[in-house]
Design an enzyme around this catalytic site. Structure first.
Site, PDB file in Angstrom:
ATOM      1  N   ASP A   1       1.004  -1.391   0.075  1.00  0.00           N
ATOM      2  CA  ASP A   1      -0.107  -0.016   0.039  1.00  0.00           C
ATOM      3  C   ASP A   1       0.846   1.174  -0.045  1.00  0.00           C
ATOM      4  O   ASP A   1       1.205   1.864   1.080  1.00  0.00           O
ATOM      5  CB  ASP A   1      -0.995  -0.169   1.292  1.00  0.00           C
ATOM      6  CG  ASP A   1      -2.113  -1.226   1.040  1.00  0.00           C
ATOM      7  OD1 ASP A   1      -2.560  -1.413   0.021  1.00  0.00           O
ATOM      8  OD2 ASP A   1      -2.300  -1.717   2.097  1.00  0.00           O
ATOM      9  N   LYS A  31       0.748  -7.970  -2.595  1.00  0.00           N
ATOM     10  CA  LYS A  31      -0.674  -7.532  -3.231  1.00  0.00           C
ATOM     11  C   LYS A  31      -0.625  -6.267  -3.787  1.00  0.00           C
ATOM     12  O   LYS A  31      -0.066  -5.193  -2.749  1.00  0.00           O
ATOM     13  CB  LYS A  31      -1.852  -7.524  -1.967  1.00  0.00           C
ATOM     14  CG  LYS A  31      -3.106  -7.101  -2.177  1.00  0.00           C
ATOM     15  CD  LYS A  31      -4.196  -7.146  -1.261  1.00  0.00           C
ATOM     16  CE  LYS A  31      -4.230  -6.103  -0.053  1.00  0.00           C
ATOM     17  NZ  LYS A  31      -4.714  -4.891  -0.882  1.00  0.00           N
ATOM     18  N   ASP A  39      -5.434  -6.724  -6.440  1.00  0.00           N
ATOM     19  CA  ASP A  39      -6.412  -6.407  -5.702  1.00  0.00           C
ATOM     20  C   ASP A  39      -7.450  -5.240  -6.203  1.00  0.00           C
ATOM     21  O   ASP A  39      -7.461  -4.359  -5.580  1.00  0.00           O
ATOM     22  CB  ASP A  39      -6.135  -6.285  -4.159  1.00  0.00           C
ATOM     23  CG  ASP A  39      -7.414  -5.910  -3.338  1.00  0.00           C
ATOM     24  OD1 ASP A  39      -8.451  -6.320  -3.596  1.00  0.00           O
ATOM     25  OD2 ASP A  39      -7.068  -5.382  -2.086  1.00  0.00           O
ATOM     26  N   LYS A  60     -10.653  -5.586  -7.522  1.00  0.00           N
ATOM     27  CA  LYS A  60     -12.052  -5.716  -6.986  1.00  0.00           C
ATOM     28  C   LYS A  60     -13.022  -5.279  -8.174  1.00  0.00           C
ATOM     29  O   LYS A  60     -13.658  -4.316  -8.047  1.00  0.00           O
ATOM     30  CB  LYS A  60     -12.448  -4.954  -5.732  1.00  0.00           C
ATOM     31  CG  LYS A  60     -11.859  -5.289  -4.452  1.00  0.00           C
ATOM     32  CD  LYS A  60     -12.261  -4.730  -3.351  1.00  0.00           C
ATOM     33  CE  LYS A  60     -11.352  -4.864  -1.987  1.00  0.00           C
ATOM     34  NZ  LYS A  60     -10.092  -4.458  -1.977  1.00  0.00           N
ATOM     35  N   THR A 118     -15.919  -5.133   4.672  1.00  0.00           N
ATOM     36  CA  THR A 118     -15.981  -5.162   6.093  1.00  0.00           C
ATOM     37  C   THR A 118     -16.212  -3.623   6.542  1.00  0.00           C
ATOM     38  O   THR A 118     -16.593  -3.372   7.746  1.00  0.00           O
ATOM     39  CB  THR A 118     -14.791  -5.729   6.840  1.00  0.00           C
ATOM     40  OG1 THR A 118     -13.779  -4.916   5.977  1.00  0.00           O
ATOM     41  CG2 THR A 118     -14.551  -7.004   6.401  1.00  0.00           C
ATOM     42  N   ARG A 145       0.930  -3.191   7.062  1.00  0.00           N
ATOM     43  CA  ARG A 145       1.812  -2.135   7.896  1.00  0.00           C
ATOM     44  C   ARG A 145       2.519  -2.827   8.804  1.00  0.00           C
ATOM     45  O   ARG A 145       3.744  -2.300   9.143  1.00  0.00           O
ATOM     46  CB  ARG A 145       0.868  -1.052   8.584  1.00  0.00           C
ATOM     47  CG  ARG A 145       0.611  -0.203   7.435  1.00  0.00           C
ATOM     48  CD  ARG A 145      -0.829   0.698   8.097  1.00  0.00           C
ATOM     49  NE  ARG A 145      -1.921  -0.227   7.898  1.00  0.00           N
ATOM     50  CZ  ARG A 145      -3.090   0.273   8.429  1.00  0.00           C
ATOM     51  NH1 ARG A 145      -3.408   1.511   8.712  1.00  0.00           N
ATOM     52  NH2 ARG A 145      -4.200  -0.725   8.371  1.00  0.00           N
TER      53      ARG A 145
HETATM   54  O1  C5P Z   1      -1.648  -2.620   6.691  1.00  0.00           O
HETATM   55  P1  C5P Z   1      -2.727  -3.600   6.984  1.00  0.00           P
HETATM   56  O2  C5P Z   1      -2.257  -4.832   7.548  1.00  0.00           O
HETATM   57  O3  C5P Z   1      -3.869  -3.147   7.710  1.00  0.00           O
HETATM   58  O4  C5P Z   1      -3.263  -3.846   5.474  1.00  0.00           O
HETATM   59  C1  C5P Z   1      -4.450  -4.648   5.092  1.00  0.00           C
HETATM   60  C2  C5P Z   1      -4.578  -4.751   3.481  1.00  0.00           C
HETATM   61  O5  C5P Z   1      -5.868  -5.445   3.194  1.00  0.00           O
HETATM   62  C3  C5P Z   1      -4.802  -3.432   3.167  1.00  0.00           C
HETATM   63  O6  C5P Z   1      -4.342  -3.437   1.730  1.00  0.00           O
HETATM   64  C4  C5P Z   1      -6.286  -3.196   2.926  1.00  0.00           C
HETATM   65  O7  C5P Z   1      -6.827  -2.635   2.083  1.00  0.00           O
HETATM   66  C5  C5P Z   1      -6.800  -4.685   2.754  1.00  0.00           C
HETATM   67  N1  C5P Z   1      -8.069  -5.092   3.447  1.00  0.00           N
HETATM   68  C6  C5P Z   1      -8.456  -4.818   4.696  1.00  0.00           C
HETATM   69  N2  C5P Z   1      -9.891  -5.200   5.200  1.00  0.00           N
HETATM   70  C7  C5P Z   1     -10.614  -5.840   4.192  1.00  0.00           C
HETATM   71  C8  C5P Z   1     -10.253  -5.800   2.916  1.00  0.00           C
HETATM   72  C9  C5P Z   1      -8.990  -5.362   2.399  1.00  0.00           C
HETATM   73  O8  C5P Z   1      -7.727  -4.543   5.518  1.00  0.00           O
HETATM   74  N3  C5P Z   1     -11.622  -6.016   4.721  1.00  0.00           N
END
Ligand code: C5P
Length: 235
Positions: A14, A36, A63, A65, A122, A213
């Site tokens: 990201d 991703k 990703d 979608k 979510t 992160r």
């Molecule tokens: O930094 P973090 O571990 O929170 O990143 C999670 C990744 O998964 C991000 O790219 C976020 O957009 C994605 N994601 C999420 N929750 C979802 C769907 C996708 O955190 N329900």
């Protein structure tokens, strides 16, 4: 778990530009993680970056979608497959014909990417879901849309670690569950609220863990990934 000897951790790239993404990849080993690429990085850096990341040896989950009329989504899926991605996703709420068209367009390729569905975002709560015309609880909608994805031949769904156990029971071992919202024990939550540790998510039935992160913002991303993999091995 379907046959897949590859890494189960998918690092979410990201980033707002290709340079920081490529700097991170310099420090990661494609034998230990997949990656991703989502809407922000793709919109800024485009297909050329996807091809470059694939050429570095990383398997890419694109990703984006997709959600559009069947012909458009099928064509976009074919374009993504041409980039060499390992996994891509569409919205299950695009409907049966859209899902089938996407799946059919990918069939027959020697190296078909995995095709995964998003069920209910979510970020949507029960009130918002009702406002856009969905009846029933978020959980009921997740289950119905996951069933539609399986019925149309998709390979699995993105789901929260909390949904994983129920979906695993209902849809079986081969239906891939990809879970974000994963935090190693003791890690910062960021804006995630309902999180699970990697071990908990895998025990609930997740095949792949999307982790951003905790790895990308760590002072030593390779060490952070190593700790996560160790935590998984111990579980
Ligand atoms: O930094 P973090 O571990 O929170 O990143 C999670 C990744 O998964 C991000 O790219 C976020 O957009 C994605 N994601 C999420 N929750 C979802 C769907 C996708 O955190 N329900």
């Amino acid at each position: 778990m379907p046959q897949d000897p590859g890494p189960r951790v998918i690092v979410a790239l990201d980033f707002p530009a290709s340079d920081p993404a490529l700097r991170l990849l310099d420090r990661l080993d494609p034998r230990r993680c997949r990656v991703k690429i989502g809407k922000e990085l793709f919109t800024r850096a485009g297909p050329a970056l996807v091809e470059r990341v694939c050429a570095l040896g990383f398997e890419v989950f694109l990703d984006l979608k997709y959600h559009d009329i069947p012909n458009t989504v099928a064509a976009a899926c074919a374009a993504a497959a041409d980039l060499g991605v390992w996994m891509l996703n569409v919205h299950a709420s695009g409907g049966r014909r859209m899902l089938s068209a996407a799946r059919e367009r990918l069939d027959g390729r020697s190296q078909r990417p995995l095709l995964i569905a998003v069920t209910v975002l979510t970020s949507l709560d029960a009130d918002e879901l009702e406002e856009i015309g969905f009846r029933g609880t978020p959980a009921e909608n997740v289950e119905r849309l996951a069933g539609l994805a399986q019925d149309t031949g998709l390979d699995g769904v993105v789901c929260s670690p909390r949904e994983a156990a129920g979906l695993r029971r209902r849809f079986g071992e081969d239906f891939r569950l990809v879970t974000p919202g994963v935090r190693p024990a003791g890690a910062a939550m960021g804006d995630q609220r309902r999180v699970a540790t990697p071990a908990e998510a895998l025990a609930a039935g997740a095949h792949y863990l999307v982790i951003g992160r905790p790895i990308t913002a760590a002072p030593d991303p390779a060490a952070s990934l190593r700790h996560i993999l160790e935590e998984i091995e111990r579980s």
